[in-house]
Scaffold this active site. Sequence first.
Site, short mmCIF file in Angstrom:
data_model
loop_
_atom_site.label_atom_id
_atom_site.label_comp_id
_atom_site.label_asym_id
_atom_site.label_seq_id
_atom_site.Cartn_x
_atom_site.Cartn_y
_atom_site.Cartn_z
CB SER A 113 0.30 37.93 39.98
OG SER A 113 1.30 37.99 40.98
CG ASP A 124 5.04 35.58 45.71
OD1 ASP A 124 4.17 36.01 44.92
OD2 ASP A 124 5.17 34.38 45.97
CG ASP A 126 5.92 33.65 40.87
OD1 ASP A 126 6.40 33.07 41.87
OD2 ASP A 126 4.70 33.80 40.70
CG ASP A 178 8.91 31.78 45.19
OD1 ASP A 178 9.49 32.06 46.25
OD2 ASP A 178 7.78 31.27 45.15
CE LYS A 239 -4.25 37.34 40.74
NZ LYS A 239 -3.43 36.12 40.84
CE1 TYR A 248 -5.82 33.25 42.37
CE2 TYR A 248 -4.19 32.07 43.66
CZ TYR A 248 -4.50 32.97 42.67
OH TYR A 248 -3.50 33.59 41.97
#
Length: 666
Positions: A113, A124, A126, A178, A239, A248
């Site tokens: 995202s 968060d 990625d 992450d 979303k 989701y």
Amino acid sequence: MWNSEPTHRQHHHQHQHNGNSTSGGPPAKQLGMTSAISLAEPRPEDLQRTEELRGSLEPYNVFESQDELNHRMEILAKLNTLVKQWVKEISVSKNMPESAAEKLGGKIYTFGSYRLGVHHKGADIDALCVAPRNIERTDYFQSFFEVLKKQPEVTECRSVEEAFVPVIKMNFDGIEIDLLFARLSLKEIPDDFDLRDDNLLRNLDHRSVRSLNGCRVTDEILALVPNIENFRLALRTIKLWAKKHGIYSNSLGYFGGVTWAMLVARTCQLYPNAAAATLVHKFFLVFSRWKWPNPVLLKHPDNVNLRFQVWDPRVNASDRYHLMPIITPAYPQQNSTFNVSESTKKVILTEFNRGMNITDEIMLGRIPWERLFEAPSFFYRYRHFIVLLVNSQTADDHLEWCGLVESKVRLLIGNLERNPHIALAHVNPKCFEFKKGQSANSSQNNSGNEDDLKQSQGSQSAVTSAPFCSMWFIGLEFERSENLNVDLTESIQNFTEHVMMHGVNIKMLKEGMTIDARHVKRKQLSLYLDSDFLKRERKSMESHNNFNNALLANRKRLSTELAQSQDPLPPGQQQSSGNRGRESGAKIHRLSESLTEDNSNASSDMGAGTPTTPTAAQMSAPNFKSSGKNGSEMDVVEQEPPQPHNNGSNNGSANSNTTTTEVACS
């Protein structure tokens, strides 16, 4: 299968289209597997709806301020510097000259995202750490892990090296990150290196390929949409809608973030000039009519053969059983929805159809965008549930144990679906925390009988004695049948034994880690959930039913007007009826688009065909009242008058006959 539609390989993501699909001149450059459905430019009312949409999203914290965006960029810059320094130090420790080690590079890439530009406040990040060939995976999970733990901004740093996609998780200056790892077969990693080059996958192991996949897919999606800003606003909307409607979650068998991104991107390809509000409306139109299980594809698969397995039902027999395949655009192509089950498919399709009806009304200007984000109550949609209770003794143990159980819940759904008496097993993706004493004042949720109240209070205290307990709920709909006898014992035992055994095999299981599955009726939910929450849920369901009834009545009226407007009139009446329906002409035209639009290009990416509207089988649970004891084994008998059935959002009532049912869940 792959060659059933001609296409062109796209090299750039920004394309401008003018006119409409029926205009003359050379055809516009094509994005996707088929030509666009419409090249029409936005109308003034479409732009107005888009501004209204943007405003409706503000209260949900889907947009970050510039300061917050800058903070994320600073964090990523610090991480990038740490990676370069670490690569240099490790290389020097392996006897490489410092002058050569300086040139090796190393880089942080983002995906998901954040890379798509649709992350919300507090989301968060990625990210992927890419290192040259002299850096080993063990170096990353040992020495770089230690480097991260020493940073003053880093907290909650933990390594998950044995995961399917190995990762280091951390909180870096208030942002959850992450961080994956990939070791390329290259001597150096330049700052401008493009991960979309398929050749960089040569000689890589499967874990590195899986780690690279997120970045490669995200970059391809951005390269395959005609207008990135419109794509982003539409995707933010979808979303939020999906989260509010409980669909989701990739691990539980719904759609994850990359899947929703690909569906919105496909809509953008089919309507390349449309405004964001129109794209949201067309999203529901396209995918409520999609001819599943035909796959959704953003482009023709590349002809690459590096011996990695790709999604191809011609070759892989297991791929033929995927229910809603949505294929990632980067090699090796994979189905992002392989976890979808019959039940989650029904739930998703029901929500697609509901979303289409609501956005029809929104685009007519009859209701605000906020209605799209309101969902019917999960707990008043069904009368019977399976509740999974996950217990642990410490907070750290509980975090790990819940993660494992959540990754396995879809197996229980599969077990329940194989029971011939169960029409639907609907898992709520929200994890609830059990709080002792939360239902002490919930007598209003019971019958009011003193014996029932005492039983409720005693049972609530016996729900669990563990200090940490989380719960997942699965709503059940049964096939219509008289004298129904349902035994769920074997389905549940097989699931719990599998989870416990897996916990042993990966050396996670510790003392106090347990999992329990129970059959619960709606009237007993107050033993597990806060009574005020259940009151709000009931009020929400009543509001939804009233709105849904009004929506259906209005749609029926407009459909009738549409049919009348298309009926030929006798010559003598044509003049007198010239102004008939003008006041609602625009609204009828908008509804007509949803009901009659030529959508053949969108009904399948494997070839055009007559559009059909897949609808979830609206199979409702029988009506029940308990005549048995509270606990793991339940006998249920009830007789109630029938109630109206409302567009899949039933209240658990859809059987006009007396039904006798026994449910065993030991």
